[in-house]
Scaffold this motif. Structure first.
Motif, short mmCIF file in Angstrom:
data_model
loop_
_atom_site.label_atom_id
_atom_site.label_comp_id
_atom_site.label_asym_id
_atom_site.label_seq_id
_atom_site.Cartn_x
_atom_site.Cartn_y
_atom_site.Cartn_z
N LEU A 1 81.76 26.34 66.76
CA LEU A 1 80.69 27.28 66.45
C LEU A 1 79.79 27.46 67.67
O LEU A 1 79.49 26.50 68.37
CB LEU A 1 79.84 26.76 65.29
CG LEU A 1 80.39 26.96 63.89
CD1 LEU A 1 79.41 26.37 62.88
CD2 LEU A 1 80.63 28.43 63.58
N THR B 1 81.98 31.39 72.76
CA THR B 1 82.94 32.50 72.78
C THR B 1 84.35 31.91 72.93
O THR B 1 84.51 30.75 73.31
CB THR B 1 82.67 33.45 73.96
OG1 THR B 1 82.93 32.75 75.18
CG2 THR B 1 81.23 33.96 73.95
N GLY C 1 99.16 42.58 80.52
CA GLY C 1 99.17 43.75 79.65
C GLY C 1 98.74 43.35 78.25
O GLY C 1 97.91 42.45 78.07
N PRO D 1 84.33 28.51 63.29
CA PRO D 1 84.20 29.97 63.40
C PRO D 1 85.23 30.64 62.49
O PRO D 1 86.28 30.08 62.18
CB PRO D 1 84.54 30.24 64.87
CG PRO D 1 84.38 28.94 65.57
CD PRO D 1 84.70 27.88 64.57
N LYS D 2 84.90 31.84 62.07
CA LYS D 2 85.79 32.60 61.19
C LYS D 2 86.43 33.76 61.96
O LYS D 2 85.84 34.29 62.90
CB LYS D 2 85.02 33.12 59.98
CG LYS D 2 84.58 32.00 59.05
CD LYS D 2 83.97 32.55 57.78
CE LYS D 2 83.62 31.43 56.82
NZ LYS D 2 82.59 30.52 57.36
N VAL D 3 87.61 34.14 61.49
CA VAL D 3 88.35 35.23 62.13
C VAL D 3 88.18 36.51 61.31
O VAL D 3 88.46 36.52 60.11
CB VAL D 3 89.85 34.90 62.21
CG1 VAL D 3 90.62 36.03 62.91
CG2 VAL D 3 90.08 33.57 62.92
N VAL E 1 89.24 41.91 71.53
CA VAL E 1 88.91 40.59 70.99
C VAL E 1 87.44 40.34 71.29
O VAL E 1 87.05 40.30 72.46
CB VAL E 1 89.76 39.48 71.65
CG1 VAL E 1 89.31 38.10 71.16
CG2 VAL E 1 91.24 39.69 71.37
N SER F 1 83.90 37.98 70.57
CA SER F 1 83.27 36.76 70.08
C SER F 1 81.86 37.09 69.66
O SER F 1 81.07 37.55 70.49
CB SER F 1 83.22 35.68 71.17
OG SER F 1 84.51 35.32 71.60
N ALA G 1 79.41 34.95 68.84
CA ALA G 1 79.09 33.52 68.79
C ALA G 1 77.83 33.25 67.97
O ALA G 1 77.73 32.21 67.32
CB ALA G 1 78.93 32.98 70.21
N GLY H 1 79.21 32.88 64.63
CA GLY H 1 80.47 32.14 64.48
C GLY H 1 81.64 32.99 64.07
O GLY H 1 82.43 32.61 63.20
N VAL I 1 85.07 35.40 65.41
CA VAL I 1 85.97 35.98 66.39
C VAL I 1 86.58 37.21 65.73
O VAL I 1 87.11 37.12 64.62
CB VAL I 1 87.08 34.99 66.80
CG1 VAL I 1 88.09 35.66 67.72
CG2 VAL I 1 86.47 33.77 67.46
N LEU J 1 89.31 40.32 65.90
CA LEU J 1 90.52 40.89 66.50
C LEU J 1 90.68 42.30 65.94
O LEU J 1 90.93 42.47 64.74
CB LEU J 1 91.74 40.04 66.16
CG LEU J 1 91.71 38.58 66.61
CD1 LEU J 1 92.93 37.83 66.10
CD2 LEU J 1 91.67 38.49 68.12
N SER K 1 95.53 45.06 78.48
CA SER K 1 94.82 43.85 78.10
C SER K 1 93.67 44.24 77.16
O SER K 1 92.97 45.21 77.42
CB SER K 1 94.30 43.18 79.37
OG SER K 1 94.21 41.79 79.22
N PRO K 2 93.48 43.53 76.06
CA PRO K 2 92.45 43.95 75.11
C PRO K 2 91.04 43.89 75.70
O PRO K 2 90.75 43.09 76.57
CB PRO K 2 92.60 42.95 73.95
CG PRO K 2 93.44 41.84 74.46
CD PRO K 2 94.24 42.35 75.61
N THR L 1 87.08 43.07 75.80
CA THR L 1 86.34 41.87 75.42
C THR L 1 84.86 42.23 75.27
O THR L 1 84.49 43.40 75.45
CB THR L 1 86.51 40.77 76.49
OG1 THR L 1 86.10 41.30 77.75
CG2 THR L 1 87.97 40.34 76.59
N PRO M 1 77.38 39.40 76.49
CA PRO M 1 78.61 38.60 76.58
C PRO M 1 78.81 37.64 75.42
O PRO M 1 79.92 37.22 75.18
CB PRO M 1 78.46 37.85 77.89
CG PRO M 1 77.00 37.82 78.14
CD PRO M 1 76.44 39.08 77.55
N ARG M 2 77.79 37.29 74.71
CA ARG M 2 77.99 36.31 73.65
C ARG M 2 77.80 36.90 72.26
O ARG M 2 77.81 36.18 71.28
CB ARG M 2 77.04 35.12 73.83
CG ARG M 2 77.31 34.32 75.08
CD ARG M 2 76.27 33.23 75.22
NE ARG M 2 76.26 32.38 74.04
CZ ARG M 2 76.92 31.23 73.95
NH1 ARG M 2 77.62 30.79 74.96
NH2 ARG M 2 76.86 30.51 72.86
#
Lengths: 190, 190
Positions: A67, A70, A165, B30-32, B95, B97, B99, B102, B104, B106, B166-167, B169, B175-176
């Motif tokens: 937790l 990132t 990629g 953390p949860k997805v 992807v 984060s 943070a 908590g 992530v 996708l 590339s995914p 971010t 950034p967080r």
């Protein structure tokens, strides 16, 4: 305190662990694993596990995201904890679902942040850089380590100059992370 | 039953919720979140939330990954549940984060699996396809929805013929996932 029971809450569509008195729901969620293929020239960093499961087997530096961090911070932290290695990520190599055990794995491609320096952390018996042909395939801890090493290898440029990629995903032969992977000394097909 | 206390277990390096009697550790992870930018020509699918938080605001079809499913299955399920839409993913767009809470996230790029068909699921008040200039920026539910829509837009080819790289971010400016994102009618810079 009453024991939790497994039932479908109002407005939901699947069973949860619930307190029959107060209705509190203890959600069980998939966990995020973050790790890295750390390159030094044409070699990759592997850690020999000092803990169960799979003590004595080799793995990538990887572990559960915490937790408050990132995914990138988590992947770097794991390399530091397991291999005393300071790394720099250069991008996402692969995303794997190990649905069988409720894991999502995010594996990055990385380099050492300075001159290569590493040593076993508390959860590792040994840490080494391996050339591809020297990787101990018969002693790899988990299927996803095979997958990630092969995803890295298939980029062709093992020193990491090829831009990343779209990240690799579960091999088609094992789309849900449910089947055992054959252990082989050969490079596995996609 | 004793109350859990916050302490550092032996061999660990951060505080966990532990039972002082038996030593059981209740890990908080953390949860997805899985979701999709669903394209139809140059338009994207948004859902108006029928539930808190942010009821009445617009979001991508997205939600918590469940145990036993892959990330791709989860993203498709959420589109079905929230928009009654059958979709096909074509790759990982981003992807993120978050943070601060908590999470992530996708986020995939996707299309309708057949002729476009959608309607509000139980958690949506409304579901619509929006042209870029008609997206209700002032009524977007979450920062990551802004980020993902912009990541999709920045691919340049809004119909999705451009292969995904590339995914994306977290934006460098955040950034967080800790800061509030300015809501604007303009396309946000990277």
């Amino acid at each position: 305190m009453p024991e939790f029971v497994r039932q479908i809450p109002d407005g939901d569509n699947r069973e949860r662990m619930m307190c029959p008195d107060c209705g509190h729901i203890a959600y069980e969620n998939p966990k995020v694993v973050v790790g890295a293929v750390v390159m030094e020239g044409s070699r990759v960093l592997l850690c020999r596990r000092a803990i169960e499961p799979r003590r004595g087997f080799w793995t990538l530096p990887a572990g559960y995201l915490e937790l408050g961090e990132t995914v990138e911070e988590g992947a770097a932290r794991e390399a530091q904890e397991e291999a005393n290695a300071m790394i720099e990520l250069d991008g996402l190599l692969a995303v794997y679902s190990v649905a069988r055990i409720g894991q999502v794995q995010l594996i990055y491609r990385a380099r050492f942040a300075g001159p290569p320096a590493f040593s076993p952390g508390p959860e590792s018996l040994d840490v080494r850089l391996f050339d591809w042909e020297d990787i101990p395939w018969a002693e790899i801890a988990f299927p996803t380590v095979h997958w990630a090493l092969n995803a890295w290898r298939q980029l062709g440029d093992h020193a990491g100059h090829t831009p990343l990629g779209s990240p690799a995903t579960n091999p088609v032969s094992d789309p849900r992370g449910t089947a055992r992977i054959d252990i082989s000394h050969e490079e596995r097909p996609t």
